[in-house]
Design an enzyme around this catalytic site. Structure first.
Site, short mmCIF file in Angstrom:
data_model
loop_
_atom_site.label_atom_id
_atom_site.label_comp_id
_atom_site.label_asym_id
_atom_site.label_seq_id
_atom_site.Cartn_x
_atom_site.Cartn_y
_atom_site.Cartn_z
N HIS A 16 8.43 -2.43 -8.44
CA HIS A 16 8.73 -1.90 -7.10
C HIS A 16 10.24 -1.88 -6.85
CE1 HIS A 16 4.72 -1.39 -5.85
NE2 HIS A 16 4.42 -2.63 -5.55
N ARG B 67 6.35 8.69 -1.54
CA ARG B 67 5.36 9.15 -0.57
C ARG B 67 6.07 9.28 0.77
NH1 ARG B 67 -0.05 5.52 0.79
NH2 ARG B 67 -1.30 7.13 1.85
N THR C 193 -9.30 10.10 -9.42
CA THR C 193 -9.46 10.44 -8.01
C THR C 193 -9.58 9.17 -7.18
OG1 THR C 193 -11.87 10.54 -8.10
CG2 THR C 193 -10.66 12.58 -8.58
N LYS D 104 -7.95 4.21 2.20
CA LYS D 104 -8.30 5.57 2.63
C LYS D 104 -7.87 6.63 1.61
CE LYS D 104 -8.52 5.44 7.71
NZ LYS D 104 -7.93 6.01 8.95
N GLY D 105 -6.64 6.53 1.13
CA GLY D 105 -6.15 7.49 0.16
C GLY D 105 -5.98 8.89 0.73
#
Length: 314
Positions: free
Chosen positions: A129, A151, A249, A271-272
């Site tokens: 990280h 993100r 996925t 949740k993704g």
């Protein structure tokens, strides 16, 4: 933080995790983070000693390294990495599952874990990280390729908040409002999202660095797998790409989370989705984040990749 459930060279996954949970249950919230060279780290998962070992890590040119700020999709991309490495090495699916339980975050390892890595076949898969300036020097010296995962910062903030709420190894935020303030000040583990983004922006055109976004992978996962494989110089068949994408996925990883992350599986795979920030952000907080993004990243190549106006404007 990613990788709490994985083996790090000391005992079994289950026994290590149980030890960490017991340790955390006896700690006060204020003791669950410690500061090292200016940044906060989770004291249940790493120490000054583990971070000193991290700095001495010996990379190989063919290593597959992921770098991401927390909650940008590390676990997701790590699983894709394992799928690619498994295909390249010609391993069976069972061996891929075993690979997924080995070291993920370098800064969580110990001397035994690093020793174990020396015997791992290439390409080795691992991550951090930490941003560019905090990478082990050998990664840069050996020209090991680094895939940087980002993100949009609003979804990261909300995901990070829920992660801290539900992960017994981390201090539980008293409220979303308090967490948001800490996040914006960089007073969370691994520091400021924006500081990390600014440092990676300086290296976005480096030959051994490639930035990919969570949103990009959500929009076209097979294309993302192909792009990652190409970056690391691995040739995959269309069947291999589709197979890796199918098993990568959110639903597939969520279904397999107990196997990969033990009792913390549902903490990692919540949740993704894209846009969950709208469930918690106030209008004032949204505007504050917008202003911060413009101040730090306006006009940069990373900003263009993040497509902020599409994903972060109501």
């Amino acid at each position: 933080m990613e990788g709490e459930g994985e083996k790090t060279g000391t005992g079994s996954t289950k026994s290590r995790l149980q030890h960490l949970l017991e340790k955390a249950s006896q700690m006060q919230p204020e003791d669950m983070l410690f500061r090292y060279h200016g940044l906060l780290y989770p004291s249940t998962l790493c120490s000054e000693e583990s971070l000193r070992l991290y700095a001495k890590f010996e990379a190989r040119p063919e290593d597959m390294c992921i770098a991401s700020y927390p909650k940008c999709g590390f676990n997701w991309v790590y699983a894709l990495f394992c799928g690619i490495a498994t295909a390249v090495q010609g391993k069976a699916e069972e061996e891929k599952n075993n690979m997924a339980k080995k070291i993920t975050l370098l800064e969580f390892s110990d001397a035994e874990g690093y020793e174990m890595m020396k015997s791992c076949p290439s390409p080795r898969v691992y991550g951090t990280h930490c941003h560019y300036e905090n990478l082990p020097p050998s990664i840069i010296e050996k020209k090991a390729k680094v895939l940087v995962v980002f993100r949009n910062p609003k979804d990261v903030a909300v995901s990070y908040y829920h992660f801290c709420q539900n992960n017994p190894l981390l201090p539980n935020p008293t409220s979303w409002d308090d967490f948001f303030k800490q996040y914006m000040m960089g007073e969370v583990a691994w520091g400021s999202y924006f500081d990390s983004a600014l440092i990676w922006e300086k290296h976005i055109d480096d030959e051994d660095v490639m930035v990919i976004t969570y949103e990009e992978l959500k929009e076209n996962l097979p294309g993302g797998v192909q792009k990652i494989a190409d970056f690391f110089g691995h040739s995959l068949t269309e069947e291999q790409i589709q197979n890796i994408a199918r098993k990568g996925t959110f639903q597939a990883m969520n279904d397999n989370s107990k196997e990969t992350h033990s009792v913390l599986g549902k903490v990692f795979f919540r949740k993704g989705v894209i846009g969950d920030w709208k469930t918690l952000f106030t209008e004032e907080q949204s505007q504050e984040m917008d202003a911060k993004f413009v101040e730090c990243l306006a006009g940069t190549k990373l900003a263009a990749k993040l497509n902020y106006n599409l994903y972060c404007k109501t």
